[in-house]
Design an enzyme around this catalytic site. Sequence first.
Site, PDB file in Angstrom:
ATOM      1  N   HIS A   1      19.009   0.553  -2.059  1.00  0.00           N
ATOM      2  CA  HIS A   1      17.600   0.910  -1.889  1.00  0.00           C
ATOM      3  C   HIS A   1      16.782  -0.307  -1.446  1.00  0.00           C
ATOM      4  O   HIS A   1      16.004  -0.222  -0.495  1.00  0.00           O
ATOM      5  CB  HIS A   1      17.035   1.471  -3.199  1.00  0.00           C
ATOM      6  CG  HIS A   1      15.583   1.810  -3.130  1.00  0.00           C
ATOM      7  ND1 HIS A   1      15.111   2.945  -2.497  1.00  0.00           N
ATOM      8  CD2 HIS A   1      14.480   1.151  -3.585  1.00  0.00           C
ATOM      9  CE1 HIS A   1      13.791   2.964  -2.570  1.00  0.00           C
ATOM     10  NE2 HIS A   1      13.377   1.870  -3.219  1.00  0.00           N
TER      11      HIS A   1
ATOM     12  N   CYS B   1       0.821  -1.210   0.000  1.00  0.00           N
ATOM     13  CA  CYS B   1       0.000   0.000   0.000  1.00  0.00           C
ATOM     14  C   CYS B   1       0.860   1.266   0.000  1.00  0.00           C
ATOM     15  O   CYS B   1       0.387   2.342  -0.320  1.00  0.00           O
ATOM     16  CB  CYS B   1      -0.961  -0.008   1.185  1.00  0.00           C
ATOM     17  SG  CYS B   1      -0.133  -0.239   2.750  1.00  0.00           S
TER      18      CYS B   1
END
Lengths: 270, 436
Positions: B101, B50
Amino acid sequence: MVGTLHLLALLSYGGAGTVLGLSLATARRDPPLTSLLLLLGGLGLHAAGLAVFTTRHGDLPLVGLGPSLSTLAFLTALSLLLAGALKEARPVGVAVLPLVTALCLAALLLGIRPTGEAVRFSDVWLLFHVVPAFLGYAALALAFAAGLLYLLQFRELKGKRFGRMFSFFPSLETLDRVGHRALVTGFVALTLGLLAGTVWVTRFAEAQAVSVKIAWGVLTWLVFALALLARRRGVTGDRRGAAVAVVGFVVVIVTYIVLRVAVPSGRLFL
Amino acid sequence: MAIWVVGLSYRTAPVEVRERFVFSDDAARRALGALTSGGPLREAVLLSTCNRTELYGYPADGSGAGGEDRAREMLAARAEMTLEEADRYLYRRGGADAVRHLYRVTSSLDSMVVGEAQIQGQVRTAYEVALSAGRDRRVVGPVLGRLFESALSVGGRVRSETRLGTGAASVPSAAVELARKIFGPLKGRRALILGAGQTSELALECLAGDGVDRIVVANRTARRAEALAGKVGGRSAGYAELPALLRETDIVMSATTAPHYMLTRATLEEAFPRGRDEPLLIVDLALPRDVEPAVGGGRGVFLYDMDDLRQIVDQNRSRRENEVPDAEAIIEEAAAEFWRWYASLDVVPVLRAMRERADRMRAVEVEKALRKLEHLSDADRAVVEALAVQLTNKLLHEPTVRLKEGAGNGQPVMAETARYLFDLADTDDETTGENG
């Protein structure tokens, strides 16, 4: 050999206490495993030291102040280990381990060797008296530590202070459970010890010679009884019981020191 | 660039944009299969939560940003946007930045709530979905496979070696943390929830998740209370029963929208005329407050409001922030390790060629020797063959280790030297191989 083993045990206990102290200072949530390993190491070394003493001198390490303090330190550390079986109760060591370390240090400074007259431990009544009595004092030390942490955690929670103590100390319920178990165990043990001691004094000893010790034993028993009585009613009782355990422990220690200074104590175990 | 990532997160896109980029597991499988079939993209993994949608790719030629444009187009199509519109929200990272990342994402350093635990499971699911995608060929090969395995390992290390994940980081979880500090484990405890709105629902989920199994929801509207209580097998009640309900509870969480106090000192005294013996935790999650402050003075009552809970959350968050440098150090260490492994892939074709050449030579020479030694028994012949294999392995062992080390330490010249010394054919057209 006995001294070296005691010194190593003292260092282990001190190390375990330091690890817990640092955990408190850095607001850790769980006590690191290192503290438990150091406690276990200290207990192993300490047990070895007491075993060597018994083998070498042919008497239990209860003859003389140094050996008696060492035995008391061992039992107190053992009671902490048993309480720490409940993982969340391990931070209680932050208050118990300095006591254990101090007792060990005092024992080492006084010398861990038999002093005074030999005790007839072949007399089963005396053994039944001394061992439960020592267990009772060790349990009182544990109840003191749990009570102290309970009062501090209660103050943090009521005062809405969510600092290091809030993070590191166990829940009120855990501290209360540890304190309660210590009080019940200590009360039963000391009651048995006092009963056995009464029989021994009546049969073999001169009451006058041990009256000071009896007075001290009865005082400790009263502390247990009061603490248990105080905690009969819920959360208020828990708090009151914790306070009695803390104050009572301090009273017992102060009384002991006063008696030590004021009364010749050749026949005291402690 | 080699490995790259294209995507968007809560940092670059609002929720109404993010929700347009969300992929279900099946949609992710289909997208990954389409992206890696016949194009410049060899490997791909799609992470969709989400808070972020990210596509990790590794090109077929092992260099450049092959497939990245196609990935951006696919993401834009998913969101029903033009490429220009999508590009306003998409970010790109390549090479070392992409690896770092992913490690930061998996360790929850890039999460909205630093230290939250769910992201690691979400990365694992994304990786497993990618492993199961692709009809004709796998979409995860040695490079992204290694990258995601190491990312999950880094996430685990960060959680176990730092305190990044400790302490409540949201208001309802702070309320549960307080409850645990009073009652210990909450299993078997009783809770009363006042109100049936969104906050009450969050509180209910937190309590039920922590083992509270007897929950009563009291609300002005009985139907909403019933619906909420039904979610955890609890029961509903009306506010008129409040004094009786208080006598049967350990924890009260109040989150009504009432403009006045719902729980007053008078209600408490009505419930406990002689004071309460057991501890009672009351958490006021409402604004304006539901609980009269004087209630906190009651015997055995622990009363907290939103400000108190925020204090806990802020402290925990700041404590987590203090752990970030340690977590970053773990990430840097793991990233360096990954790149050493990745660089060693350059010598794989050379190593393969060396091995093939040595095996060919061994087979020829052994055959020659055995022709001259026809009198040998089968057992003796087996010994000769084993001797040849052993010699070949031992001779190749050190050069293999040194070549891998050299490549890992940024010395590609060693591979060239090996080609020259062993007279190997040009191996550049070889890919990174399937077993790296």
